[in-house]
Enzyme design. Sequence first.
Site, PDB file in Angstrom:
ATOM      1  N   LEU A  94      45.569  33.278  43.014  1.00 28.99           N
ATOM      2  CA  LEU A  94      45.167  33.797  41.707  1.00 28.99           C
ATOM      3  C   LEU A  94      43.688  33.529  41.440  1.00 28.99           C
ATOM      4  O   LEU A  94      43.087  32.650  42.050  1.00 28.99           O
ATOM      5  CB  LEU A  94      46.028  33.136  40.622  1.00 28.99           C
ATOM      6  CG  LEU A  94      47.539  33.367  40.824  1.00 28.99           C
ATOM      7  CD1 LEU A  94      48.350  32.349  40.043  1.00 28.99           C
ATOM      8  CD2 LEU A  94      47.920  34.792  40.410  1.00 28.99           C
ATOM      9  N   PRO A  95      43.102  34.293  40.513  1.00 28.80           N
ATOM     10  CA  PRO A  95      41.643  34.204  40.354  1.00 28.80           C
ATOM     11  C   PRO A  95      41.095  32.951  39.674  1.00 28.80           C
ATOM     12  O   PRO A  95      39.945  32.596  39.921  1.00 28.80           O
ATOM     13  CB  PRO A  95      41.269  35.451  39.550  1.00 28.80           C
ATOM     14  CG  PRO A  95      42.536  36.040  39.067  1.00 28.80           C
ATOM     15  CD  PRO A  95      43.674  35.426  39.792  1.00 28.80           C
ATOM     16  N   THR A 140      41.569  28.949  44.197  1.00 31.49           N
ATOM     17  CA  THR A 140      40.556  27.906  44.046  1.00 31.49           C
ATOM     18  C   THR A 140      40.402  27.628  42.554  1.00 31.49           C
ATOM     19  O   THR A 140      39.951  28.500  41.797  1.00 31.49           O
ATOM     20  CB  THR A 140      39.216  28.345  44.635  1.00 31.49           C
ATOM     21  OG1 THR A 140      39.362  28.511  46.053  1.00 31.49           O
ATOM     22  CG2 THR A 140      38.135  27.288  44.383  1.00 31.49           C
ATOM     23  N   LYS A 154      37.477  21.516  48.732  1.00 32.79           N
ATOM     24  CA  LYS A 154      36.900  22.860  48.704  1.00 32.79           C
ATOM     25  C   LYS A 154      35.639  22.915  47.839  1.00 32.79           C
ATOM     26  O   LYS A 154      34.591  23.386  48.276  1.00 32.79           O
ATOM     27  CB  LYS A 154      37.941  23.850  48.143  1.00 32.79           C
ATOM     28  CG  LYS A 154      37.414  25.242  47.789  1.00 32.79           C
ATOM     29  CD  LYS A 154      37.542  26.236  48.901  1.00 32.79           C
ATOM     30  CE  LYS A 154      36.785  27.533  48.609  1.00 32.79           C
ATOM     31  NZ  LYS A 154      37.625  28.591  48.053  1.00 32.79           N
ATOM     32  N   LYS A 163      30.999  31.033  40.917  1.00 29.84           N
ATOM     33  CA  LYS A 163      32.291  30.576  40.369  1.00 29.84           C
ATOM     34  C   LYS A 163      32.607  29.153  40.862  1.00 29.84           C
ATOM     35  O   LYS A 163      32.982  28.280  40.086  1.00 29.84           O
ATOM     36  CB  LYS A 163      33.410  31.533  40.793  1.00 29.84           C
ATOM     37  CG  LYS A 163      34.779  31.151  40.243  1.00 29.84           C
ATOM     38  CD  LYS A 163      35.930  31.724  41.058  1.00 29.84           C
ATOM     39  CE  LYS A 163      37.174  30.839  40.894  1.00 29.84           C
ATOM     40  NZ  LYS A 163      38.254  31.182  41.843  1.00 29.84           N
TER      41      LYS A 163
END
Lengths: 300, 300, 300, 300
Positions: free
Chosen positions: D64-65, D95, D170, D245
Amino acid sequence: MRIGFIGLGHMGNPMVRNLLKHKHTLKVYDVVPDLVRKMVDQGGKAAESIADTAKDVDVVITMLPSSPHVRSVYMGPSGLIASAPPGTLLIDSSTIDPLTAREVEMDTRAKNCPMVDAPVSGGVGGAEAGTLTFMVGGEKADYEAARPILECMGKNIVHCGGPGNGQVAKICNNMMLAIEMIATSEGMTLAAKLGMDPKVFAGIVNTSSGRCWSSDTYNPYPGVLDGVPASRGYSGGFGSDLMLKDLTLVTDAAKSARHPVLLGAIAQQVYQKHSADGNGGKDFSSVILQYMTGSPPTRG
Amino acid sequence: MRIGFIGLGHMGNPMVRNLLKHKHTLKVYDVVPDLVRKMVDQGGKAAESIADTAKDVDVVITMLPSSPHVRSVYMGPSGLIASAPPGTLLIDSSTIDPLTAREVEMDTRAKNCPMVDAPVSGGVGGAEAGTLTFMVGGEKADYEAARPILECMGKNIVHCGGPGNGQVAKICNNMMLAIEMIATSEGMTLAAKLGMDPKVFAGIVNTSSGRCWSSDTYNPYPGVLDGVPASRGYSGGFGSDLMLKDLTLVTDAAKSARHPVLLGAIAQQVYQKHSADGNGGKDFSSVILQYMTGSPPTRG
Amino acid sequence: MRIGFIGLGHMGNPMVRNLLKHKHTLKVYDVVPDLVRKMVDQGGKAAESIADTAKDVDVVITMLPSSPHVRSVYMGPSGLIASAPPGTLLIDSSTIDPLTAREVEMDTRAKNCPMVDAPVSGGVGGAEAGTLTFMVGGEKADYEAARPILECMGKNIVHCGGPGNGQVAKICNNMMLAIEMIATSEGMTLAAKLGMDPKVFAGIVNTSSGRCWSSDTYNPYPGVLDGVPASRGYSGGFGSDLMLKDLTLVTDAAKSARHPVLLGAIAQQVYQKHSADGNGGKDFSSVILQYMTGSPPTRG
Amino acid sequence: MRIGFIGLGHMGNPMVRNLLKHKHTLKVYDVVPDLVRKMVDQGGKAAESIADTAKDVDVVITMLPSSPHVRSVYMGPSGLIASAPPGTLLIDSSTIDPLTAREVEMDTRAKNCPMVDAPVSGGVGGAEAGTLTFMVGGEKADYEAARPILECMGKNIVHCGGPGNGQVAKICNNMMLAIEMIATSEGMTLAAKLGMDPKVFAGIVNTSSGRCWSSDTYNPYPGVLDGVPASRGYSGGFGSDLMLKDLTLVTDAAKSARHPVLLGAIAQQVYQKHSADGNGGKDFSSVILQYMTGSPPTRG
């Protein structure tokens, strides 16, 4: 009084004219003969060399572009220190690094020539109107001796303490100014981007804790204040490249003193980018253009 | 007037007391029963819930610590929007992000409750003295309706434009303030390190282009001004952690708007480090301690 | 070959010893007589002056602390350019700014002395082991002439292009290194603060896109790698003050070229603060201490 | 195995296709019906809702975003936590910020559904080739249970420690990556501006202490490496807005942890400006364009 003057550029020229208006006798010198000729037309007498400028005068004033120039004019083999008779008052109005200023002053003192550093603010406009501010570093007595002469060219003659402190005051003030101009640019553009009228925002800031000279007297947002560079395409005023020069001086001085100046160093970088982008000739408030990106504001 | 008030902490408590002094009728609520009891002792009436606070009143004022609290008090299942009768005037004096403020306002408008965002500056001292500044975002008519009530608690009631603009004004002003405080800290400490007397330097800056509220009214260098936190060990005043909160809000708002605020983001980091170093409870001018390193000044 | 060597400090001393091991004949000079004596004990011959060092030799190598020293040793009235017979190969292994390096080279060329700039990396350890890297700027033929001599002292002799480019390569590489060391410090400490085992994180980064020499070969987090300064209290290695010197050179060079290097300037500031905090003598990876603040990590 | 999959965008689509190739049975869901239809054409079975996706499957994977999407898909009233039978293995490959990841995991555990966070690197190319890297946070046993499934879609399946640590790895890696890319951009452009051949400089850095993935594998200077975005106008690759982002996530996580990340915050700002300048869709190595200003290099 008999005054020698070295450095007849954009600033030196009107400063000499103001001294002439006050009936002082002027001997003038510059490496560019044309600049000398212009002053002779106004009533100055041409000196033939640096050494000659210091002959038969009570005071020598220098207005030079950078530290190496000052070093060479004062400390060179036929420079002022080698040539000026003991007792000659030396006034350096160049903006240079404080360490060089102090070195030069120590050498002049060894020759019994009193010296003050007296960098200015006010720009070409202030030089022409005779309203410059002089920030003077040196012994109190030397400051007092220089004051009547400086008052022919300026309005505020401030004693900043011992030798070199005129330079310290000038470059530390200008570091704060540059940071505050960028702060104002960020605040004004963000408020606008978030939907607020820039004039209304400026009005609030200027009566609140965010107020600074850059917001209330020299606001960089077009149309907020009348009569400032922002309202005439950033022409006139104090050029970005001149601010960049001062920021380079102050960050170099901080390096010598091993003192951290994080925002000062970043301001130096922001102006370096601004200059590299081709804006060096625009007034320094044009740095706001770095924050005026394409996307339209959100509603407000 | 009949007023509901939610959020009775350090700020809410004196605000309510000032409203009581002006003979308004108060219904008060907080999740902490003790805080409610204190207000009842002063003449307020205890509400039993958020919903109850909005019953039989003309106005509800909220003073809450952060966006999620505002969101839940207004938009929760038994929140103000669900409970307040149409026509109730809602005033949020919390400092939150403008996007949340606008979202909440859109929902209240859909329920025909006029709303303004009205964050304050002036701190606990201003709240007690009734001299707060209110930066008000909302329709002009709603601002006019709120003004007489806000005047019971503050001195300057400024209209900043449409909904959310009170928040925009507050956080953009405080971003400028934080940057200028750090700029002043860098300028003052560098001038001192380069050998200048801090008081003399401040005097020059404050009549020159580097002047700002942080230098002329709230100078962070100990001993330069009387009666400021810097002259009493950085106690009292506006805490570094509160400034950090506002910087976090403003850099988040800039992220949402995709607007670069380089110095703002760095100021946020500087205060984050300052807080991590254990200075969160000290006045925000204590950030100058980050620049007071061991080595002694050079001569001047 | 007959070689003159000027500058016999921590680096120069072992470099001369390696040249002696390769059966070259050495004439050595330093302003500190003691340093000369040490080299004479090893088989060098003492020169009496800079000029004398350049007499009856094929090559002169210089290893000096900074630009002004290089300028004076080469360009002074009794310096190398005034004294060295045409055809003498001049090799400067000092780390200085590229503009000075180019100025000096132009002057030597005018005297028909070929010159290369050949700053080193590898530190005192590399100098002793004869495993230095030389970054050489100069004409291809001059590089080829210098190579066999440099191979007595180093392992990698890299041609970087025309005059001054050895300096460019050195300082631009070190700017990247400093930034990456700080980046690694931020990444490692944040991962730890957010609850991750530093060794596990390093392992992931080092096989991923965040890997760099500072993370996989010289990790600043204590205990992640064996045999690096971080695992012995940051002793040995490459001192923070030496890194600060290189960062000062590179940001000055960027100023001269009017090229923005935002992160480079900030790295310079971070090391300036680190040094002002008293860490100048510690290995440069100790900059991670700036990020090791009191508060304990959150769970992970 | 019976697998539910939610989120069928650019990444989810090829991930599902790789699972189908390995003969797993897939139930797929997305809020965009078209995306579901495409997967049904490939052999997946359409689920009717989030709750339906979790019915009669052994595993549910989500891609998912952003954090709010994850929060709503998992914690919403008809979300996965409310619907999935105890024992269902939940894998979130989005992420998002580590704090949200840990909150969600605590809720799933309370429902006896084991969960791992497993964000990926490798982009759409890696998703299609089945060569993604999965950074997995969670209990060792849950990691082992997830591994065979993840191996259908990726090549490296790394255990990063407890819940949330996949996200920590990450975003901290990507923060280092962004800073190093900007460092490389500054080093490459400054070396070029000072007169050095960019390929020669890259060659030296890449065998020296300044080397990093951004310099040796993904060099941003056009023409230095073949087959990278810099050599095809910055098309393809990992978009600047995606990097922005991740930088926003990591600086937000640092704010929550009150941990200073000075260069990380500045990198976030540099990408914010880069995006505001209209470069959000270009590969993130295009940030070098911020340093390619008009003036020509000096000689070298």
